[in-house]
Design an enzyme around this catalytic site. Structure first.
Site, PDB file in Angstrom:
ATOM      1  CG  HIS A  89      37.139  35.202  44.694  1.00 52.38           C
ATOM      2  ND1 HIS A  89      36.314  34.119  44.871  1.00 52.38           N
ATOM      3  CD2 HIS A  89      38.083  35.101  45.673  1.00 52.38           C
ATOM      4  CE1 HIS A  89      36.718  33.402  45.896  1.00 52.38           C
ATOM      5  NE2 HIS A  89      37.802  33.975  46.400  1.00 52.38           N
ATOM      6  CG  ASP A 226      34.173  32.642  42.591  1.00 50.75           C
ATOM      7  OD1 ASP A 226      35.079  33.013  41.827  1.00 50.75           O
ATOM      8  OD2 ASP A 226      34.085  33.013  43.768  1.00 50.75           O
ATOM      9  CB  SER A 661      39.427  31.493  47.587  1.00 47.13           C
ATOM     10  OG  SER A 661      38.591  32.125  48.524  1.00 47.13           O
TER      11      SER A 661
END
Length: 747
Positions: A89, A226, A661
């Site tokens: 992402h 991810d 992230s």
């Protein structure tokens, strides 16, 4: 009864606490201060490195393998050839930019099988921290401590920041910035090395990289692969250089070895990254405003926008690709705010903050006159400013989320400076240059823009804006539109007319407007209805809403700086950590499951078996690629299997937030065991209040990552350039690893 009076009464019932330690595993710690604040605790919990091996200026350390990826994520270096790992992402925008209906890398994934196939990404950066330094004394020199407004104080501070930051990197190729900590009680300098030639190397298909979609976002258990892979390129001197085919892979000072040994409950975990923003020291009034005013309004607006985008994306592949990255960004914090609000209520956060404020009141009243004079008025000041600013905060949220959530209006507003230049009678060359710059931005805007979709969004969001903004703060222009277009369908009719009349809804129309502006014709834009609505709202916002909002937030900032200074003076045995502000931080914790509700117990890991149990070909969030299903059926897992399956994800107690992230999750030996990509929904309130029983960071297990790269994608050449240690059946040795010492860096 005034809130302050209740606090004073509560203070009489509370026994003073000498030591108030942060809960286990709470904290976003500065690497520079690990030796004095955290090293002993970390080693007691399982760290086998020293603080020097995590952060060092003069030798390779863990910090030299970690970068700020773009403007809001983290990445880590996993080979001596500059291979960079981050979340899917985080790389989503770049993957999307290389995608089209014909070459849909979002759906199919992308893998460069040789260096020549690695794709450049203009504008993408990877930023290393070279060193950090406490420069508080230099920044606050000449800044009065009393008798000065927050605005004037900040002006003096910014002057000093510019001077100190420039001097720190003069004569070098480094860059620098200085950030405030503890609400401006301290300031730290960061010297950075910024690379701009970053190329896409590999990304799994969205069915792996986004498996679970919005259904599973902010949730546990999780089965999302991810991750994405990039590579940093450098000039011949291994320094940052603009993109060139002649550039070579960057040689890092340190890269992270990857452990195949796995994890078990209680194992030490360390996260290094660039967390974006937390507000751990908010008062009770700030917490109440967050979950009762601001969050509900923003959630309502984003929920409406997401519903409309999803329908159009499902109906059109072109719209799906255009809005994929936008949708993901909007949805991410929409769901986060919902979880945060629920978490704060479940923790009874306002009452807990009031208890702290009561202790503070007791401490102030037990002190001398100087303490009473310095800290006594604070809490009443907070109450007054939050009450004054409440409606203005709500009005601001509706402007930023609803009005500027309409892309046409945001685009029109971005051009507002051009008529202003013409009105100021600036030189024709200056106006033409500004218009030319806007033309270049126009290309990127319309590449990912659907006017029919935006028209639907406009009808819904303008209705929410007009209905949700406190009536006294709605602009007259908007009130007139409400009268002209009454009833439930009024804003739908207005949006249809707006998009029919505006020339800014197409690339060709916008180009014509910009050509006329370049020739000095301001009416080309000022006569456009999109510009007229945008400027009516924004000018009203700047004249009526922003001054009060700024005044109250400035007052709260000043009060918060003093309040936090008082808390630190009151709790001398407490180890305070600064709120996140997109600077390099360390958090540490342990692998652990949790119990989210009565009768529910979550384990600490998930596997490929669980992923296949979720598979649902009728639900886009849970589609499984055919190749992955084949590998599962054949049990063809290579060296990445444990007990007949592949570990996919695990959770731990690390304190993380947005910006973490892509952060590396590292074991006690300094080896990569996973990639941080999310938090559990029950723990999203940790940006304001950490709860050790419920807060968990969610990590992609490196063994699933390697399995996807090697077995699924057939990109084993990438695995070969990594440094793998240990195995599922042969844990790595526990001794401290020595990191290779490199040349000294100019301090």
């Amino acid at each position: 009864m005034r809130i302050l009076s209740r606090l004073a009464l509560l203070a009489l019932l509370i026994v003073p606490v000498a030591t108030w330690a942060a809960p286990p595993d709470e904290g976003l710690w500065l690497p520079l201060l690990l030796k004095q604040l955290n090293e002993a605790d970390m080693q007691q919990k399982g760290l086998r490195l020293t603080a020097e091996q995590i952060y060092s200026v003069n030798q390779g350390s863990l910090k030299d393998a970690v970068v700020q990826f773009g403007g809001g994520c983290t990445g880590e270096i996993i080979s001596d050839q500059g291979l960079l790992l981050t979340n899917h992402h985080c790389g989503y925008g770049q993957i999307q930019s290389h995608s089209s209906v014909e070459q849909d890398y979002l759906t199919k994934g992308y893998w460069a099988m040789q260096r020549a196939e690695e794709l450049p990404n203009p504008g993408l950066t990877a930023t290393f921290i070279v060193r950090m330094e406490d420069v508080t004394a230099q920044i606050l020199v000449g800044v009065p401590t009393t008798g000065i407004t927050e605005f004037d104080r900040e002006r003096l501070v910014q002057t000093n920041i510019q001077r100190v930051a420039q001097a720190a990197v003069q004569g070098t190729h480094y860059q620098s910035f200085i950030r405030p900590f503890f609400n401006g009680n301290e300031y730290y300098l960061f010297v950075t090395e910024v690379f701009t030639d970053i190329r896409l190397v590999g990304a799994p298909p969205s069915a792996i990289g986004k498996f679970g979609g919005d259904t599973d976002n902010w949730a546990w258990p999780r089965h999302t692969g991810d991750f994405s892979l990039f590579r940093i390129y450098a000039g011949p001197d291994n320094r940052p250089a603009p993109y060139s085919a002649a550039n070579q892979p960057f040689k890092p000072r340190h890269h992270l070895p990857i452990s195949l040994s796995g994890i078990k409950p209680g194992d030490f975990t360390l996260v290094l990254g660039f967390p974006g923003r937390t507000n751990e020291y908010l008062t009770s009034w700030g917490v109440a405003e967050t979950y009762s005013v601001s969050n509900p309004a923003k959630v309502k607006v984003r929920e409406a926008k997401l519903r409309l985008l999803a329908a159009d994306m499902q109906a059109s592949d072109q719209v799906r690709i255009q809005y994929a990255a936008k949708y993901a960004g909007i949805a991410n914090y929409w769901k986060k705010w919902i979880g945060e609000t629920r978490g704060l209520k479940k923790l009874d956060a306002v009452a807990r903050k009031q208890e702290q404020e009561a202790r503070f009141t007791q401490w102030v009243q037990s002190g001398d006159d100087a303490r009473k004079a310095g800290y006594g008025p604070l809490l009443a000041g907070f109450e007054q400013n939050y009450r004054t600013g409440r409606d203005y905060t709500l009005a601001r949220d509706y402007v930023t989320e609803a009005v500027l959530g309409v892309e046409l209006l945001a685009y029109a507003n971005s051009l507002a400076h051009l008529p202003e230049l013409i009105a100021q009678k600036r030189p024709a060359a200056e106006v033409a240059a500004a218009a030319d710059k806007a033309k270049k931005g126009r290309v990127g805007f319309f590449k990912n823009y659907s006017a029919p979709t935006d028209q639907k969004v406009a009808a819904a969001l303008l209705a929410l804006y007009a209905g949700g903004t406190p009536p006294a703060l709605v602009p007259d222009y908007v009130k007139a539109l409400q009268q002209q277009y009454p009833g439930p369908a009024g804003w739908t009719k207005y949006a249809a007319q707006l998009f029919r009349r505006s020339r800014l809804t197409t690339a060709a129309g916008a180009a014509a407007v910009l050509d006329e502006l370049a020739q000095g014709n301001a009416r080309a834009l000022t006569d456009d209805p999109a510009y007229q609505l945008a400027t009516a709202v924004i000018s009203h916002y700047r004249a009526i809403i922003l001054p009060v909002y700024t005044s109250t937030t400035d007052n709260i900032a000043l009060l918060s700086r003093t309040y936090l200074a008082g808390l630190r003076q009151m709790q001398t045995d407490r180890k305070f950590y600064p709120d996140a502000n997109l600077t390099l931080r360390v958090s540490y914790g342990q692998v652990a499951g949790y119990q989210p509700a009565d009768g529910v117990q979550y384990d600490y890991y998930t596997t490929l078996d669980g992923l296949m149990e979720k598979a649902d070909p009728t639900n886009p969030d849970f589609e499984v690629p055919a190749r992955l299903a084949e590998l599962y059926q054949a049990k063809d897992y290579g060296p990445y299997a444990v007990n007949g399956t592949v570990p996919v994800a695990f959770i731990a107690t690390n304190h993380t937030t947005g910006g973490n992230s892509g952060s590396p999750v590292i074991n006690g030996r300094g080896e990569l065991i996973g990639v941080n990509f999310d938090r559990n929904w029950e723990g999203t309130m940790s940006d304001i209040m950490y709860d050790p029983d419920r807060v968990r960071n969610i990590t992609l297990d490196v063994r699933y990552l390697l399995f996807v790269v090697d077995k699924y994608a057939g990109a084993g050449h990438l695995v070969k350039e990594m440094t793998l240690v240990g195995s599922p059946n042969q844990p790595a040795a526990p001794e401290v690893k020595k990191m290779k010492v490199k040349r000294k860096v100019r301090a």
